[in-house]
Design a protein around this motif. Sequence first.
Motif, PDB file in Angstrom:
ATOM      1  N   PHE A  33      32.461 -69.752  57.083  1.00  0.00           N
ATOM      2  CA  PHE A  33      32.460 -68.318  57.321  1.00  0.00           C
ATOM      3  C   PHE A  33      33.797 -67.916  57.923  1.00  0.00           C
ATOM      4  O   PHE A  33      34.308 -68.575  58.815  1.00  0.00           O
ATOM      5  CB  PHE A  33      31.327 -67.926  58.274  1.00  0.00           C
ATOM      6  N   SER A  34      34.349 -66.845  57.417  1.00  0.00           N
ATOM      7  CA  SER A  34      35.595 -66.325  57.957  1.00  0.00           C
ATOM      8  C   SER A  34      35.441 -64.825  58.153  1.00  0.00           C
ATOM      9  O   SER A  34      35.096 -64.101  57.215  1.00  0.00           O
ATOM     10  CB  SER A  34      36.748 -66.599  56.994  1.00  0.00           C
ATOM     11  N   TYR A  39      38.497 -61.863  49.962  1.00  0.00           N
ATOM     12  CA  TYR A  39      37.843 -61.623  48.679  1.00  0.00           C
ATOM     13  C   TYR A  39      36.447 -61.027  48.835  1.00  0.00           C
ATOM     14  O   TYR A  39      35.715 -60.910  47.862  1.00  0.00           O
ATOM     15  CB  TYR A  39      37.755 -62.933  47.882  1.00  0.00           C
ATOM     16  N   GLY A  40      36.066 -60.654  50.038  1.00  0.00           N
ATOM     17  CA  GLY A  40      34.730 -60.133  50.308  1.00  0.00           C
ATOM     18  C   GLY A  40      34.402 -58.870  49.543  1.00  0.00           C
ATOM     19  O   GLY A  40      33.303 -58.721  49.022  1.00  0.00           O
ATOM     20  N   LYS A  41      35.347 -57.965  49.450  1.00  0.00           N
ATOM     21  CA  LYS A  41      35.057 -56.702  48.764  1.00  0.00           C
ATOM     22  C   LYS A  41      34.815 -56.927  47.271  1.00  0.00           C
ATOM     23  O   LYS A  41      34.011 -56.238  46.662  1.00  0.00           O
ATOM     24  CB  LYS A  41      36.155 -55.680  48.993  1.00  0.00           C
ATOM     25  N   TYR A  42      35.463 -57.933  46.682  1.00  0.00           N
ATOM     26  CA  TYR A  42      35.251 -58.236  45.270  1.00  0.00           C
ATOM     27  C   TYR A  42      33.875 -58.866  45.040  1.00  0.00           C
ATOM     28  O   TYR A  42      33.197 -58.554  44.061  1.00  0.00           O
ATOM     29  CB  TYR A  42      36.342 -59.177  44.754  1.00  0.00           C
ATOM     30  N   ARG A  43      33.456 -59.752  45.942  1.00  0.00           N
ATOM     31  CA  ARG A  43      32.127 -60.356  45.826  1.00  0.00           C
ATOM     32  C   ARG A  43      31.043 -59.307  45.970  1.00  0.00           C
ATOM     33  O   ARG A  43      30.052 -59.309  45.236  1.00  0.00           O
ATOM     34  CB  ARG A  43      31.933 -61.452  46.871  1.00  0.00           C
ATOM     35  N   ARG A  44      31.206 -58.403  46.950  1.00  0.00           N
ATOM     36  CA  ARG A  44      30.204 -57.357  47.148  1.00  0.00           C
ATOM     37  C   ARG A  44      30.145 -56.410  45.950  1.00  0.00           C
ATOM     38  O   ARG A  44      29.070 -55.985  45.533  1.00  0.00           O
ATOM     39  CB  ARG A  44      30.480 -56.599  48.432  1.00  0.00           C
TER      40      ARG A  44
END
Length: 51
Positions: A33-34, A39-44
């Motif tokens: 976890f970071s 890249y979180g916005k792309y995964r969401r």
Amino acid sequence: MRMKKCPKCGKYTLKDFCSGCNEKSVTIKPPRFSPVDKYGKYRRALKKAKM
């Protein structure tokens, strides 16, 4: 007990050997976890598009 995965066939198990292909299963580990996930916005967005 830890969940394990067969590297050959990809089945998940709690046993030391896969029941399908009799290959030795390996322990799987969750990704780190970071709080700074670049890249979180792309995964969401991908997850939202699949719904």
